[in-house]
Design a protein around this motif. Sequence first.
Motif, PDB file in Angstrom:
ATOM      1  N   ASP A   1       0.863  -1.195   0.000  1.00  0.00           N
ATOM      2  CA  ASP A   1       0.000   0.000   0.000  1.00  0.00           C
ATOM      3  C   ASP A   1       0.898   1.243   0.000  1.00  0.00           C
ATOM      4  O   ASP A   1       1.816   1.359   0.822  1.00  0.00           O
ATOM      5  CB  ASP A   1      -0.919  -0.020   1.221  1.00  0.00           C
ATOM      6  CG  ASP A   1      -1.851  -1.213   1.181  1.00  0.00           C
ATOM      7  OD1 ASP A   1      -2.791  -1.196   0.378  1.00  0.00           O
ATOM      8  OD2 ASP A   1      -1.609  -2.190   1.919  1.00  0.00           O
TER       9      ASP A   1
ATOM     10  N   ASN B   1      -5.595   0.618   1.254  1.00  0.00           N
ATOM     11  CA  ASN B   1      -5.552   0.555   2.727  1.00  0.00           C
ATOM     12  C   ASN B   1      -4.420   1.502   3.160  1.00  0.00           C
ATOM     13  O   ASN B   1      -3.435   1.091   3.736  1.00  0.00           O
ATOM     14  CB  ASN B   1      -5.284  -0.894   3.150  1.00  0.00           C
ATOM     15  CG  ASN B   1      -5.356  -1.122   4.652  1.00  0.00           C
ATOM     16  OD1 ASN B   1      -5.204  -2.244   5.108  1.00  0.00           O
ATOM     17  ND2 ASN B   1      -5.584  -0.074   5.443  1.00  0.00           N
TER      18      ASN B   1
ATOM     19  N   ARG C   1      -9.716   1.717   9.744  1.00  0.00           N
ATOM     20  CA  ARG C   1      -9.387   0.961   8.522  1.00  0.00           C
ATOM     21  C   ARG C   1     -10.483   0.003   8.088  1.00  0.00           C
ATOM     22  O   ARG C   1     -10.570  -0.332   6.918  1.00  0.00           O
ATOM     23  CB  ARG C   1      -8.084   0.181   8.702  1.00  0.00           C
ATOM     24  CG  ARG C   1      -8.141  -0.900   9.774  1.00  0.00           C
ATOM     25  CD  ARG C   1      -6.871  -1.722   9.788  1.00  0.00           C
ATOM     26  NE  ARG C   1      -6.838  -2.602  10.949  1.00  0.00           N
ATOM     27  CZ  ARG C   1      -5.998  -3.593  11.115  1.00  0.00           C
ATOM     28  NH1 ARG C   1      -5.107  -3.851  10.190  1.00  0.00           N
ATOM     29  NH2 ARG C   1      -6.006  -4.335  12.200  1.00  0.00           N
TER      30      ARG C   1
ATOM     31  N   SER D   1      -8.325  -5.911   1.187  1.00  0.00           N
ATOM     32  CA  SER D   1      -8.136  -5.116   2.403  1.00  0.00           C
ATOM     33  C   SER D   1      -9.434  -4.913   3.187  1.00  0.00           C
ATOM     34  O   SER D   1     -10.520  -5.278   2.740  1.00  0.00           O
ATOM     35  CB  SER D   1      -7.523  -3.769   2.027  1.00  0.00           C
ATOM     36  OG  SER D   1      -8.305  -3.131   1.042  1.00  0.00           O
TER      37      SER D   1
ATOM     38  N   ASN E   1     -10.803  -1.931   4.122  1.00  0.00           N
ATOM     39  CA  ASN E   1     -11.552  -0.703   3.824  1.00  0.00           C
ATOM     40  C   ASN E   1     -12.545  -0.898   2.683  1.00  0.00           C
ATOM     41  O   ASN E   1     -12.548  -1.926   2.006  1.00  0.00           O
ATOM     42  CB  ASN E   1     -10.553   0.394   3.434  1.00  0.00           C
ATOM     43  CG  ASN E   1      -9.639  -0.060   2.320  1.00  0.00           C
ATOM     44  OD1 ASN E   1      -8.733  -0.843   2.548  1.00  0.00           O
ATOM     45  ND2 ASN E   1      -9.900   0.385   1.110  1.00  0.00           N
TER      46      ASN E   1
END
Length: 740
Positions: free
Chosen positions: A162, A209, A215, A250, A252
Amino acid sequence: MILQKLLTALCLTAATIAGNAQAKKPHSGPDTKSMPWMNTSLSPDQRADLVLKQLTPDEKLTLVHGIGWGPLREGDPVPPNNNGGAGQVLGIPRLGIPSIQQADSAVGVRMAAPESRYATLLPSVLGAAASWDPDAAHLYGDVIGRELRAQGYNQSIGGGVDLARDPRNGRLFEYPGEDPVLAGTTVGHLIMGVQQNHIMGDIKHYAFNDQETGRTVVDVHLDRKAAHESDLLAFEIGINLGHPASVMCSYNKYEGDWACENDWLLNHVLKGNWKYPGFVVSDWEATHSTVKAAKAGLDMQMPGEEHFGAPLKQAVQSGEVPQARLDDMVHRILRSLIATGAIDHPSTPRTVVDPFKGRDDAQHIAEESIVLLKNANGILPLSPSVRSIAVIGAHADMGVMSGGGSAQVDAPGGNAIAPGRPTKWGEAVYFPSAPLKYIREHAPSAKVEFNDGTDPAAAAAAAKSAEVAVVFVDQYMSEGGDAPTLALPHRQDALIEAVSKANLHTVVVLITGNPVSMPWVEQVPGILEAWYPGIAGGQAIANLLFGAVNPSGKLPITFAKSEADLPHAEIFGLNRPKGGAGLPEHWVAQEKKVSFPADYNEGARFGYKWFDSEHKQPLFAFGHGLSYTTYAYSGLTADATARTATFTVRNTGQRAGTEVAELYIQLPSASAENFRRLVAWQRVSLNPGESKQVTLTVDPLFVSVWDTGSDAWKILPGDYTVSAGSSSRDLPLTAKVTVQ
Ligand code: BGC
């Protein structure tokens, strides 16, 4: 969340102890070696299909979910062959398909201590990126791969890429910086290193992310063109190079949909645009549905079965999820096991990790990764005949800090600052590589004294009476939270101010997860950024301080003077009203599942691209890093047809050194990009006075723009400006090429 993790850790430890007792039983089973899918002359896809045909409906379901952190906490039974890692997917023994034993291994193998095993702590991934050395990244992955193998695992769930869209992101130490090309290249080589050990590799957390605050609830908004040209490009490069067995989606959301059930991210981009043949595994407990997730492209729920266990069976029976989709999930998982050699070269029986080789490799990477940020009046390297040194702060008498969360590696002998006591989740762990010890070794006749730095006045007094002061400062970072600001924690700025006032010969060594602001930068002549330097960090730092190793690292991330210069002065969601119970607000938000937006309206323009296009002066620029020698650049020519740039680098100083020569390109005006892109680089080793001609080839992908209309990359015709030099802000050579 923290409490949850803690409970989980305790329960898993107990559970795995029980599991290991059973694991000692001898294995027996059918001879699977002669089964048709063991024919290595067939392709991984053909072999996977042959296995698929033999599987019962329930066996297929077995392969698409597993156990691990979470369900084990609820008291689920632990399979006899559980290896103690973050996850396990049961195999199909009758067909010779092994269990998938997954281990967190971002910066070394996690959870070794509960199994009485040893694992090497590598420098942070951000540090590996600071070496700008694909071979070092490859070695990094090799250390992880061979230690996973020795410990009986067959999958790494590391490979974080990320991008550092926000320099306060709590997991930056697990990620290779802010530039998609440098980051993607670094992680791609890292994955190659892992997989050469026949261990399945991974790339994560897909996608965006880019902050830890909230998150699991943050909803990222970013237009698709910018997405392709930034965060997604890092994944695309990493996947192209490394061919990881899995992609971890991820926590999110992206544009309203959770990443693990996001049709655009998984089906359209990953499996469509990029034709990714491996499997998508959810981040831990990031699966939110059965039908939606399955149809959007999720292939494996981890851990747990509430979505991909009985509910998936039912959904396939009712036709809500096509049988072909379940078969595709299983095919992808089997294919990855086969393609990486995890079936043909099983990681059992276990062996013993070689700690000496691990330490040597970690030291080599650390020595390439430490960045000399400032060296006024040649204060560094220190002379071995220095009479006295005050070493101050950051437990430099005992060890070096490591990063936390699921990237925490267990320190040999326990936490160096609290030996004999188990470490709790969220507590900084120090590794026993004390800089003080190695500084003393380099200056055997000097008076070297340590002051713990807790009282700035006492530290200043110690500094005053010494010839040189070396101040160590550190910053603990861990998954689940971000740095609220760029400032060093625990009043360490005040410590540096006090020491540097007392002694003009002050050197600051930063041991940090992230870039930090430096209000004292003008007062301090020498500054080294050591990241989290790993198990041999103390030696590596001392070797650089005394010039036994000439610094060659360059920043993979911009250091800003203050938050006001960043695209977003505050982290999204950080300062919303607190929910209660004394927990930081973002954990409360996670518990309550209250979503909030993160509008990445800077698009692909963050890091140096932001500073350059906004004409802002960084504290230290992307690509910056000094050496104890100097280099000169000359004679740039660029060839559009061959896609090459050639120039000469000369060592103009007195010492041998290695320069990272950097190449940037600004696209034609039709791109509307008002910044340069990093497109290529090379480490060039030079003796004093020596020159070398360097030819760098530019991958067309790195100068492409995403065309949303055709949903594809394209190269714009027009004039390209090519620049070469030693940092994004020091580019003495420029040439123009025209693409028709
Ligand atoms: C992290 C992942 C990690 C997983 C398993 C999650 O909290 O985000 O990176 O692999 O836990 O430990």
